[in-house]
Scaffold this active site. Sequence first.
Site, short mmCIF file in Angstrom:
data_model
loop_
_atom_site.label_atom_id
_atom_site.label_comp_id
_atom_site.label_asym_id
_atom_site.label_seq_id
_atom_site.Cartn_x
_atom_site.Cartn_y
_atom_site.Cartn_z
N GLY A 31 58.21 61.97 16.40
CA GLY A 31 58.85 63.13 15.57
C GLY A 31 57.89 64.27 15.75
O GLY A 31 57.97 65.01 14.62
N ASN A 33 58.53 67.04 17.12
CA ASN A 33 59.21 68.24 17.24
C ASN A 33 59.84 69.02 16.13
O ASN A 33 60.44 69.99 15.90
CB ASN A 33 60.72 67.66 17.95
CG ASN A 33 61.41 66.97 17.24
OD1 ASN A 33 61.21 65.77 17.15
ND2 ASN A 33 62.73 67.29 16.42
N GLY A 35 58.59 69.75 11.14
CA GLY A 35 57.89 69.38 10.34
C GLY A 35 56.34 69.23 10.54
O GLY A 35 55.82 70.19 11.36
N ILE A 36 55.71 68.38 9.85
CA ILE A 36 54.14 68.11 9.94
C ILE A 36 53.86 67.79 11.16
O ILE A 36 53.00 68.12 11.80
CB ILE A 36 53.83 67.35 8.94
CG1 ILE A 36 53.94 67.80 7.48
CG2 ILE A 36 52.49 66.81 9.03
CD1 ILE A 36 53.72 66.62 6.37
N GLY A 37 54.79 66.77 12.02
CA GLY A 37 54.57 66.27 13.17
C GLY A 37 54.40 67.60 14.40
O GLY A 37 53.53 67.35 15.05
N SER A 160 52.15 57.79 2.83
CA SER A 160 52.57 58.73 1.78
C SER A 160 52.28 58.26 0.53
O SER A 160 52.11 56.92 0.31
CB SER A 160 54.06 58.84 1.80
OG SER A 160 54.38 59.39 0.67
N TYR A 183 62.66 54.71 0.60
CA TYR A 183 61.82 55.46 1.56
C TYR A 183 60.34 55.03 1.43
O TYR A 183 59.58 54.76 2.06
CB TYR A 183 62.17 56.82 1.35
CG TYR A 183 60.95 57.73 1.90
CD1 TYR A 183 61.06 58.07 3.43
CD2 TYR A 183 60.01 58.28 1.18
CE1 TYR A 183 60.19 58.71 3.96
CE2 TYR A 183 59.08 59.31 1.98
CZ TYR A 183 59.17 59.29 3.32
OH TYR A 183 58.35 60.22 3.81
#
Length: 318
Positions: A31, A33, A35-37, A160, A183
């Site tokens: 991931g 590509n 946000g945080i990643g 999280s 989630y």
Amino acid sequence: MSTHHSPDPAGGHWDVHRLPPAEGRTFLVTGGNAGIGYFVAEQLAGTGATVVLGSRDSAKAEAAMTSIRSHVPGARVRRIPLDLADPSSLRASADALEPDGLDAVVYNAGVLLDEPSRRETGDGNELMFATNHLGHFALTWWLAPLLTAAHASRVVTTGSFTAKSVDLDDLQSAQDYQPKRAYARSKLAQMLFGFELDRRLRAAGSTVQSVVIHPGGALDSLTPSRPPMHVRTVGERLRGLPLGVLLQGKEAAAWSAVRAVLDPSVRGGQLWGPRAFGIRGLPRPEPVRGLLADTELAARLWTVSRDLTGVDPSSRFG
């Protein structure tokens, strides 16, 4: 002490803006590509390492690589296709890494659904649990030989602080589906996996280490622009100013993962998160307690995950 330094357990200093060089090493960010990643990948690219973005969407991955190259001249960055919700595709994803070996993987990809209806993968697993936890669990099996071949490699799992409870009798929320809770369960499962993986790596005498991190609170309004993926307007920037006292942007939220990959003083089995109330600031180790320290729960979850995926990652390390 400057705001960008934090003491590390080895007695030196860690500067988030002056990362140690890592030429010749390869890091995979799932991931990576967005946000945080994305910021984890951009910061790691600044060390001279080869950074591999694992992404379902080739167009988004290409946009991310273009952005990284514009901010990190000479960046070594490439992509592999990665669909964590499709276990049958994971072997091809790992094979795409073969020539490079793998010095660290950051399990950052995650799906957060807010729609009221429960969605399943083709295998019949709840989509968030399958992507966030089971996909990374199974991917570890495929990455094990590459991680073992590298010297002192690391598996960094992103948790999280929403992760508060898990129900082993209804792991996939089949009986009572609430999106936010589903989630949170998937993220707690990921964190328990990260700690249990480290215990199993130690038992196997492996040199691979498993570290768990969480990014704290991250807002788009506090995140630097990276067009076309994210453009922060003046209005957003102004609205974000009061929240900057409590929260941070995604660039800062990447620091815990980056330190867990690069800092030699970080140890397997540790939990790293932001210094200020666990929601903002420089990364530091945090105590592992409560459900996260429940080794029996983690071992039972491992068995369930093994049965659901048909693989046992710990059997390939040693």
